[in-house]
Design a protein around this motif. Structure first.
Motif, PDB file in Angstrom:
ATOM      1  N   MET A   2       7.602   2.608   4.249  1.00 60.03           N
ATOM      2  CA  MET A   2       7.289   3.593   3.209  1.00 60.03           C
ATOM      3  C   MET A   2       7.049   4.977   3.796  1.00 60.03           C
ATOM      4  O   MET A   2       7.359   5.983   3.167  1.00 60.03           O
ATOM      5  CB  MET A   2       6.051   3.142   2.421  1.00 60.03           C
ATOM      6  CG  MET A   2       6.320   2.016   1.445  1.00 60.03           C
ATOM      7  SD  MET A   2       7.596   2.416   0.226  1.00 60.03           S
ATOM      8  CE  MET A   2       6.787   3.698  -0.698  1.00 60.03           C
ATOM      9  N   MET A   3       6.517   5.044   5.007  1.00 62.47           N
ATOM     10  CA  MET A   3       6.299   6.363   5.600  1.00 62.47           C
ATOM     11  C   MET A   3       7.640   7.044   5.905  1.00 62.47           C
ATOM     12  O   MET A   3       7.760   8.271   5.794  1.00 62.47           O
ATOM     13  CB  MET A   3       5.450   6.250   6.867  1.00 62.47           C
ATOM     14  CG  MET A   3       6.071   5.496   8.010  1.00 62.47           C
ATOM     15  SD  MET A   3       4.987   5.486   9.431  1.00 62.47           S
ATOM     16  CE  MET A   3       5.929   4.466  10.573  1.00 62.47           C
ATOM     17  N   LEU A   5      10.418   6.574   4.110  1.00 64.45           N
ATOM     18  CA  LEU A   5      10.927   7.001   2.804  1.00 64.45           C
ATOM     19  C   LEU A   5      10.230   8.260   2.315  1.00 64.45           C
ATOM     20  O   LEU A   5      10.879   9.202   1.825  1.00 64.45           O
ATOM     21  CB  LEU A   5      10.753   5.872   1.792  1.00 64.45           C
ATOM     22  CG  LEU A   5      11.702   4.681   1.912  1.00 64.45           C
ATOM     23  CD1 LEU A   5      11.312   3.591   0.936  1.00 64.45           C
ATOM     24  CD2 LEU A   5      13.125   5.124   1.654  1.00 64.45           C
ATOM     25  N   MET A   6       8.908   8.301   2.435  1.00 64.75           N
ATOM     26  CA  MET A   6       8.165   9.477   1.971  1.00 64.75           C
ATOM     27  C   MET A   6       8.490  10.701   2.811  1.00 64.75           C
ATOM     28  O   MET A   6       8.578  11.821   2.305  1.00 64.75           O
ATOM     29  CB  MET A   6       6.658   9.184   2.013  1.00 64.75           C
ATOM     30  CG  MET A   6       6.201   8.167   0.986  1.00 64.75           C
ATOM     31  SD  MET A   6       6.676   8.604  -0.709  1.00 64.75           S
ATOM     32  CE  MET A   6       5.771  10.132  -0.920  1.00 64.75           C
ATOM     33  N   PHE A   7       8.675  10.497   4.105  1.00 61.29           N
ATOM     34  CA  PHE A   7       9.041  11.615   4.970  1.00 61.29           C
ATOM     35  C   PHE A   7      10.391  12.207   4.563  1.00 61.29           C
ATOM     36  O   PHE A   7      10.547  13.432   4.452  1.00 61.29           O
ATOM     37  CB  PHE A   7       9.084  11.140   6.427  1.00 61.29           C
ATOM     38  CG  PHE A   7       9.475  12.208   7.402  1.00 61.29           C
ATOM     39  CD1 PHE A   7       8.565  13.166   7.810  1.00 61.29           C
ATOM     40  CD2 PHE A   7      10.763  12.250   7.918  1.00 61.29           C
ATOM     41  CE1 PHE A   7       8.925  14.152   8.707  1.00 61.29           C
ATOM     42  CE2 PHE A   7      11.128  13.229   8.811  1.00 61.29           C
ATOM     43  CZ  PHE A   7      10.204  14.184   9.214  1.00 61.29           C
ATOM     44  N   MET A   8      11.380  11.343   4.307  1.00 60.46           N
ATOM     45  CA  MET A   8      12.704  11.838   3.895  1.00 60.46           C
ATOM     46  C   MET A   8      12.652  12.474   2.518  1.00 60.46           C
ATOM     47  O   MET A   8      13.316  13.491   2.265  1.00 60.46           O
ATOM     48  CB  MET A   8      13.702  10.682   3.902  1.00 60.46           C
ATOM     49  CG  MET A   8      13.951  10.086   5.278  1.00 60.46           C
ATOM     50  SD  MET A   8      15.131   8.721   5.239  1.00 60.46           S
ATOM     51  CE  MET A   8      16.640   9.608   4.903  1.00 60.46           C
ATOM     52  N   PHE A   9      11.858  11.899   1.632  1.00 61.79           N
ATOM     53  CA  PHE A   9      11.757  12.446   0.280  1.00 61.79           C
ATOM     54  C   PHE A   9      11.120  13.839   0.281  1.00 61.79           C
ATOM     55  O   PHE A   9      11.562  14.746  -0.429  1.00 61.79           O
ATOM     56  CB  PHE A   9      10.942  11.489  -0.592  1.00 61.79           C
ATOM     57  CG  PHE A   9      10.839  11.917  -2.025  1.00 61.79           C
ATOM     58  CD1 PHE A   9      11.913  11.794  -2.882  1.00 61.79           C
ATOM     59  CD2 PHE A   9       9.654  12.464  -2.519  1.00 61.79           C
ATOM     60  CE1 PHE A   9      11.822  12.189  -4.208  1.00 61.79           C
ATOM     61  CE2 PHE A   9       9.554  12.865  -3.839  1.00 61.79           C
ATOM     62  CZ  PHE A   9      10.642  12.724  -4.689  1.00 61.79           C
ATOM     63  N   LEU A  10      10.082  14.026   1.089  1.00 60.37           N
ATOM     64  CA  LEU A  10       9.405  15.321   1.143  1.00 60.37           C
ATOM     65  C   LEU A  10      10.189  16.359   1.943  1.00 60.37           C
ATOM     66  O   LEU A  10       9.915  17.557   1.840  1.00 60.37           O
ATOM     67  CB  LEU A  10       8.005  15.156   1.740  1.00 60.37           C
ATOM     68  CG  LEU A  10       7.032  14.328   0.898  1.00 60.37           C
ATOM     69  CD1 LEU A  10       5.729  14.103   1.652  1.00 60.37           C
ATOM     70  CD2 LEU A  10       6.758  15.008  -0.438  1.00 60.37           C
ATOM     71  N   VAL A  33      13.992   8.288  16.402  1.00 61.45           N
ATOM     72  CA  VAL A  33      13.005   7.831  17.384  1.00 61.45           C
ATOM     73  C   VAL A  33      11.996   6.890  16.733  1.00 61.45           C
ATOM     74  O   VAL A  33      11.573   5.881  17.322  1.00 61.45           O
ATOM     75  CB  VAL A  33      12.299   9.041  18.031  1.00 61.45           C
ATOM     76  CG1 VAL A  33      11.162   8.588  18.937  1.00 61.45           C
ATOM     77  CG2 VAL A  33      13.291   9.875  18.818  1.00 61.45           C
ATOM     78  N   LEU A  34      11.622   7.193  15.476  1.00 59.00           N
ATOM     79  CA  LEU A  34      10.656   6.358  14.763  1.00 59.00           C
ATOM     80  C   LEU A  34      11.185   4.945  14.546  1.00 59.00           C
ATOM     81  O   LEU A  34      10.461   3.951  14.732  1.00 59.00           O
ATOM     82  CB  LEU A  34      10.315   7.011  13.419  1.00 59.00           C
ATOM     83  CG  LEU A  34       9.116   6.462  12.649  1.00 59.00           C
ATOM     84  CD1 LEU A  34       7.835   6.699  13.431  1.00 59.00           C
ATOM     85  CD2 LEU A  34       9.033   7.108  11.279  1.00 59.00           C
ATOM     86  N   SER A  48       6.962  -3.472   4.367  1.00 60.19           N
ATOM     87  CA  SER A  48       5.959  -2.828   3.525  1.00 60.19           C
ATOM     88  C   SER A  48       6.613  -2.454   2.204  1.00 60.19           C
ATOM     89  O   SER A  48       7.655  -1.814   2.185  1.00 60.19           O
ATOM     90  CB  SER A  48       5.409  -1.576   4.211  1.00 60.19           C
ATOM     91  OG  SER A  48       6.433  -0.646   4.453  1.00 60.19           O
ATOM     92  N   TYR A  49       6.018  -2.865   1.120  1.00 66.57           N
ATOM     93  CA  TYR A  49       6.481  -2.536  -0.234  1.00 66.57           C
ATOM     94  C   TYR A  49       7.964  -2.888  -0.425  1.00 66.57           C
ATOM     95  O   TYR A  49       8.770  -2.058  -0.827  1.00 66.57           O
ATOM     96  CB  TYR A  49       6.230  -1.063  -0.540  1.00 66.57           C
ATOM     97  CG  TYR A  49       4.777  -0.725  -0.613  1.00 66.57           C
ATOM     98  CD1 TYR A  49       4.034  -0.991  -1.755  1.00 66.57           C
ATOM     99  CD2 TYR A  49       4.124  -0.158   0.476  1.00 66.57           C
ATOM    100  CE1 TYR A  49       2.687  -0.688  -1.813  1.00 66.57           C
ATOM    101  CE2 TYR A  49       2.776   0.144   0.430  1.00 66.57           C
ATOM    102  CZ  TYR A  49       2.061  -0.129  -0.717  1.00 66.57           C
ATOM    103  OH  TYR A  49       0.737   0.160  -0.779  1.00 66.57           O
TER     104      TYR A  49
END
Length: 436
Positions: A2-3, A5-10, A33-34, A48-49
């Protein structure tokens, strides 16, 4: 997950800043890298989710971030760069959801939504007015065959009460159910007889559209077949001979069609249909070697075909044409990229020790276990692949150039992008050879 996804969305609204292309490159580098830091061999890895990675999705996610980064490099001097960067991020977001979702409905929704930014890319940054027809082909081929799949997913949910890949099961041997479940991914690959949208979309799309189509869009079909195969293996065992036969004959016929092309991008696009036919044959054998060979061929083809489309666009920018009759004598005209073009064509014809060669050996062994007479067809397909790859190299590099002017210098960014296509190909080949 989810982190990520949120990073790409923002990052999408931030792409409208003045240095959008630089920020997007740092974004993809950070995401790469992540993902590399996350292992896919541990139990409950990165789940996650309803999102997670496994052996199949891990490398495809990395391939997606790399190809998206190459797209930014290839279009950094185009118009409306901020809008293009935002569309690229949206496209990467949907692709990431497809390859990392554990829920069939999430995967289906992203499978449909990824079409919207791709059509905008073709219509907004395409070359000729025919891009309107290419966009319609791309849109309707995907939508018409995927709507019955939505009805089938809802029916399965009604019976099972879950849409997770691990819980979905369907006991029916009715061919229509198997056809609806598989045909949508066959069109996306594409399989012979439903491949007409691919040459049109490739020829009319910009270089970034061709790179994402060859590098990732075709891999969605193979990834979907792998996921469905694990859920409905008995249906596959009963009806796989149909898709196997069509792909066997189709790859042979498309190899002949490649030798009649006068457009460089058309030839590379049709060669993708041939290679994806081999992916289908490997998957339909239902063996571990066929599955692994098809998966490795998808990875190798993703880098190789994307690099070839990028080089074809380099020739187009310098000569103003994609025709073989104009692009002659490029060994004199642009000698600095002739060696890279030779390596790409060699990898395309599956010369050892490339990852394409190793994957085709695996596919051949699985085909012989499925049907012994497949050897005859495979020899013909491999011979035609070698013929049109040799034709692609020799006809464009040799001969008398039309103006006898040597333009040896290449842009440093272009050389960087080409080497970034070659390095993963060589790296994967070394890894696989060391494992074998």
């Amino acid at each position: 997950m989810m982190m990520v996804l949120m990073f790409m969305f923002l990052m999408i609204p931030l792409s409208f800043l003045s240095i959008s292309w630089l920020m997007s490159q740092f974004c993809y580098l950070f995401l790469y890298v992540l993902i590399m830091m996350k292992s896919f061999n541990t139990f409950f890895c990165s789940i996650s989710y309803y999102f997670g990675l496994d052996n199949f999705s891990y490398n495809l996610v990395l391939l997606g971030f790399l190809i998206s980064s190459y797209m930014i490099v290839s279009m950094q001097y185009s118009f409306s760069m901020k809008l293009y960067t935002s569309i690229n991020l949206i496209l990467s977001l949907f692709l990431f959801v497809i390859f990392s979702s554990l829920n069939f409905f999430y995967m289906y929704m992203s499978f449909e939504f990824v079409l919207v930014p791709l059509v905008i890319l073709v219509l907004g940054w395409g070359y000729q007015p025919e891009r309107l027809m290419a966009g319609l082909y791309l849109f309707f081929y995907t939508v018409l065959v995927s709507l019955p799949l939505l009805v089938l997913i809802l029916q399965i949910y009604k019976e099972n009460g879950a849409m997770f890949f691990d819980y979905m099961s369907y006991s029916s041997n009715f061919f229509l159910i198997h056809f609806i479940m598989v045909f949508v991914f066959m069109v996306k690959l594409p399989m012979f007889l439903v491949h007409f949208w691919l040459p049109k979309a490739h020829v009319q799309a910009p270089v970034a559209g061709s790179m994402i189509l060859a590098g990732l869009m075709l891999k969605i079909g193979g990834y979907g077949l792998i996921r469905v195969m694990y859920m409905y293996e008995y249906m596959y065992m009963e009806y796989s001979y149909i898709w196997y036969s069509v792909s066997l004959m189709g790859s042979l016929l498309i190899g002949m069609i490649c030798l009649m092309q006068g457009d460089i991008k058309c030839l590379i696009a049709y060669s993708s249909v041939t290679h994806m036919g081999m992916v289908i044959m490997g998957l339909m054998t239902m063996s571990s070697w066929g599955l692994m060979g098809s998966y490795l061929l998808m990875l190798g083809h993703g880098f190789c075909s994307s690099g070839m489309f990028y080089m074809a666009n380099m020739f187009y920018l310098r000569t103003g044409s994609r025709s073989f009759y104009i692009n002659k004598g490029l060994l004199i005209y642009i000698p600095s990229c002739s060696m890279i073009w030779f390596i790409m064509c060699s990898f395309n014809m599956s010369c050892p020790p490339s990852i394409n060669f190793l994957s085709e050996v695996m596919i051949l062994s699985s085909m012989l276990g499925y049907w012994v007479n497949s050897m005859v067809f495979f020899i013909g397909i491999s011979f035609l692949c070698a013929c049109f790859s040799y034709y692609l190299y020799s006809y464009s590099q040799h001969g008398l150039h039309h103006n006898l002017y040597s333009f040896s210098s290449m842009n440093l960014v272009e050389l960087l992008c080409l080497f970034m296509h070659l390095i993963p190909l060589l790296f994967y080949s070394i890894i696989i050879m060391s494992l074998i």
